[in-house]
Design a protein around this motif. Structure first.
Motif, PDB file in Angstrom:
ATOM      1  N   GLY A 116       0.648  -1.252  -0.169  1.00  0.00           N
ATOM      2  CA  GLY A 116      -0.059   0.081  -0.337  1.00  0.00           C
ATOM      3  C   GLY A 116       0.697   1.586   0.312  1.00  0.00           C
ATOM      4  N   PRO A 117       0.293   2.135   0.190  1.00  0.00           N
ATOM      5  CA  PRO A 117       0.707   2.936   0.148  1.00  0.00           C
ATOM      6  C   PRO A 117       2.209   3.817   1.116  1.00  0.00           C
ATOM      7  N   ASN A 118       2.150   3.213   2.273  1.00  0.00           N
ATOM      8  CA  ASN A 118       3.010   2.649   3.308  1.00  0.00           C
ATOM      9  C   ASN A 118       4.188   1.957   3.469  1.00  0.00           C
ATOM     10  N   GLY A 119       4.331   1.578   2.088  1.00  0.00           N
ATOM     11  CA  GLY A 119       4.558  -0.024   2.087  1.00  0.00           C
ATOM     12  C   GLY A 119       4.130  -1.287   1.914  1.00  0.00           C
ATOM     13  N   ARG A 120       5.124  -1.736   2.483  1.00  0.00           N
ATOM     14  CA  ARG A 120       4.491  -4.171   2.187  1.00  0.00           C
ATOM     15  C   ARG A 120       4.292  -4.097   3.592  1.00  0.00           C
ATOM     16  N   ARG A 121       3.718  -5.187   3.836  1.00  0.00           N
ATOM     17  CA  ARG A 121       3.959  -6.097   5.521  1.00  0.00           C
ATOM     18  C   ARG A 121       2.635  -7.096   5.276  1.00  0.00           C
ATOM     19  N   SER A 122       3.318  -7.722   5.769  1.00  0.00           N
ATOM     20  CA  SER A 122       2.944  -9.195   6.286  1.00  0.00           C
ATOM     21  C   SER A 122       1.438  -9.755   7.150  1.00  0.00           C
ATOM     22  N   VAL A 123       0.147  -9.849   6.864  1.00  0.00           N
ATOM     23  CA  VAL A 123      -0.356 -10.135   7.460  1.00  0.00           C
ATOM     24  C   VAL A 123      -0.289 -11.940   7.823  1.00  0.00           C
TER      25      VAL A 123
ATOM     26  N   PRO B  39     -17.041 -12.815   6.407  1.00  0.00           N
ATOM     27  CA  PRO B  39     -18.138 -12.902   5.797  1.00  0.00           C
ATOM     28  C   PRO B  39     -17.682 -11.964   4.837  1.00  0.00           C
ATOM     29  N   LEU B  40     -16.776 -12.633   4.073  1.00  0.00           N
ATOM     30  CA  LEU B  40     -16.425 -10.522   2.825  1.00  0.00           C
ATOM     31  C   LEU B  40     -15.724  -9.862   3.333  1.00  0.00           C
ATOM     32  N   VAL B  41     -15.344 -10.341   4.206  1.00  0.00           N
ATOM     33  CA  VAL B  41     -14.551  -9.150   4.975  1.00  0.00           C
ATOM     34  C   VAL B  41     -13.481  -8.989   4.968  1.00  0.00           C
ATOM     35  N   THR B  42     -11.986  -8.907   4.919  1.00  0.00           N
ATOM     36  CA  THR B  42     -10.228  -9.146   5.770  1.00  0.00           C
ATOM     37  C   THR B  42     -10.078  -7.978   5.728  1.00  0.00           C
ATOM     38  N   ALA B  43      -8.872  -8.237   6.404  1.00  0.00           N
ATOM     39  CA  ALA B  43      -7.882  -6.903   6.394  1.00  0.00           C
ATOM     40  C   ALA B  43      -7.148  -6.129   5.623  1.00  0.00           C
ATOM     41  N   LEU B  44      -7.428  -6.748   4.565  1.00  0.00           N
ATOM     42  CA  LEU B  44      -6.986  -5.391   3.289  1.00  0.00           C
ATOM     43  C   LEU B  44      -6.891  -4.105   3.526  1.00  0.00           C
ATOM     44  N   GLU B  45      -6.727  -3.011   3.184  1.00  0.00           N
ATOM     45  CA  GLU B  45      -6.794  -1.811   3.210  1.00  0.00           C
ATOM     46  C   GLU B  45      -7.621  -1.137   2.312  1.00  0.00           C
ATOM     47  N   PRO B  46      -8.360  -0.769   1.673  1.00  0.00           N
ATOM     48  CA  PRO B  46      -8.865  -0.088   1.048  1.00  0.00           C
ATOM     49  C   PRO B  46      -7.859   0.315  -0.738  1.00  0.00           C
ATOM     50  N   ASP B  47      -6.983   0.719   0.030  1.00  0.00           N
ATOM     51  CA  ASP B  47      -6.004   1.729  -0.679  1.00  0.00           C
ATOM     52  C   ASP B  47      -4.258   0.327  -1.162  1.00  0.00           C
TER      53      ASP B  47
ATOM     54  N   VAL C  13      -2.921  -3.571  -1.908  1.00  0.00           N
ATOM     55  CA  VAL C  13      -3.029  -4.755  -2.688  1.00  0.00           C
ATOM     56  C   VAL C  13      -2.162  -6.214  -2.756  1.00  0.00           C
ATOM     57  N   ILE C  14      -3.179  -7.210  -2.907  1.00  0.00           N
ATOM     58  CA  ILE C  14      -2.732  -8.465  -2.169  1.00  0.00           C
ATOM     59  C   ILE C  14      -1.084  -9.060  -2.873  1.00  0.00           C
ATOM     60  N   VAL C  15      -0.382  -8.956  -2.836  1.00  0.00           N
ATOM     61  CA  VAL C  15       1.131  -8.853  -3.829  1.00  0.00           C
ATOM     62  C   VAL C  15       1.044 -10.495  -3.436  1.00  0.00           C
ATOM     63  N   SER C  16       1.676 -11.769  -2.349  1.00  0.00           N
ATOM     64  CA  SER C  16       1.610 -13.071  -2.860  1.00  0.00           C
ATOM     65  C   SER C  16       1.014 -13.344  -1.331  1.00  0.00           C
TER      66      SER C  16
END
Length: 289
Positions: free
Chosen positions: A140-147, A156-164, A166-169
């Motif tokens: 994201g805008p603040n760099g990469r992180r691993s969750v 259901p259908l809700v994750t920790a991914l922020e709106p801005d 992108v899943i990388v791997s």
């Protein structure tokens, strides 16, 4: 139903995709395989005015196998996993589980990142990620992180991914050669969403007793989950049918099982116990394919 009016943007880099998400905010959604997003847009279960298509971004469609484990890029398709000759050896449970994902046509288009971002509690990959202790890399805008996968799926259908972001791997830890494993799921028709599913694996100590057991469940709760009570019961025990049945009973006893139009909670709980028992029996007979 018809799609709402949409504009489509095709960034050529991950940074450009993140910048577009920042610019357009909640009006934009990422498009990877589109096997979940497009029907939801058509049925008005999701809404946006801009699609950001990731198809031109390089390096997100790679499968990497090293002594540190298996890494799946977010644009890796199910068919890529099915056809990769390294995976039956590097991660045999992944190779078996992917064959249960949806139908052939969908496996030609659906992607790893799409499945994780969608977060369907009946999907195989999120459950496999949770059971195996996988890590999800996002940018994201603040760099990469691993969750950790266990912290990624919230409801259901809700994750920790922020709106801005992108899943990388998706990264799976290394798979020991002698590990025992099993996979079972039940659906009304093969390829439909699972009414319940079980993912199990364990190692054995020098006395042939179970160590490091993991049991994952999907299709029964609001998120994929581990049956930790069953894992505790298995630890140190021998691998036999009685132990497996008792472990399954312990595992499903205190979990919150949902009801819907397909099955009520009592049926799902009983079904899950049966699938866990079968998956453990399968694991006892098999290590590698």
């Amino acid at each position: 139903m018809k799609f709402p009016p949409l504009s489509c943007l095709t960034p050529r880099s991950l940074d450009e995709a993140i910048a577009l998400l920042e610019l357009h905010g909640g009006d934009a959604k990422l498009l990877s395989g589109g096997q979940s997003l497009m029907p939801m847009l058509a049925f008005r279960l999701a809404s946006c005015s801009i699609l950001i298509d990731l198809k031109l971004i390089p390096d997100l469609d790679r499968i990497t196998v090293t002594n540190r484990g298996v890494e799946l890029g977010s644009k890796v398709r199910w068919r890529d996993i099915e056809h990769d000759a390294r995976l039956p050896d590097a991660h045999p449970l992944l190779s078996i589980a992917v064959k249960h994902v949806a139908h052939y046509a969908i496996r030609n288009r659906g992607t790893v990142g799409g499945s994780l971002a969608h977060g369907d509690p009946a999907s195989e990959l999120p459950a496999l990620a949770v059971a195996c202790g996988a890590m999800i890399a996002v940018a994201g805008p603040n760099g990469r992180r691993s969750v950790p996968a266990e912290e990624f799926f919230l409801s259901p259908l809700v994750t920790a991914l922020e709106p801005d972001e992108v899943i990388v791997s998706l990264h799976f830890p290394p798979w020991p050669t002698e590990r025992s494993f099993g996979f079972q799921e039940f659906s009304r028709r093969r390829g439909d969403f699972a009414m319940a599913g079980a993912i199990v694996f364990f190692d054995k100590d020098e006395g042939r007793n179970i160590r490091s057991p993991r049991i994952g469940a999907f299709g029964v709760a609001d998120t994929p989950l581990r049956l930790e009570e069953a894992e505790k019961f298995l630890l140190g025990n021998s691998a036999n049918s009685q132990i497996f049945e008792e472990a399954a009973a312990h595992g499903v006893r205190n979990i919150d099982v949902r009801s819907d139009v397909h099955a009520d909670s009592d049926y799902r709980r009983s079904l899950l116990a049966t699938l866990v028992t079968r998956a453990l029996a399968e694991a006892a007979k098999r290590t590698r394919p």
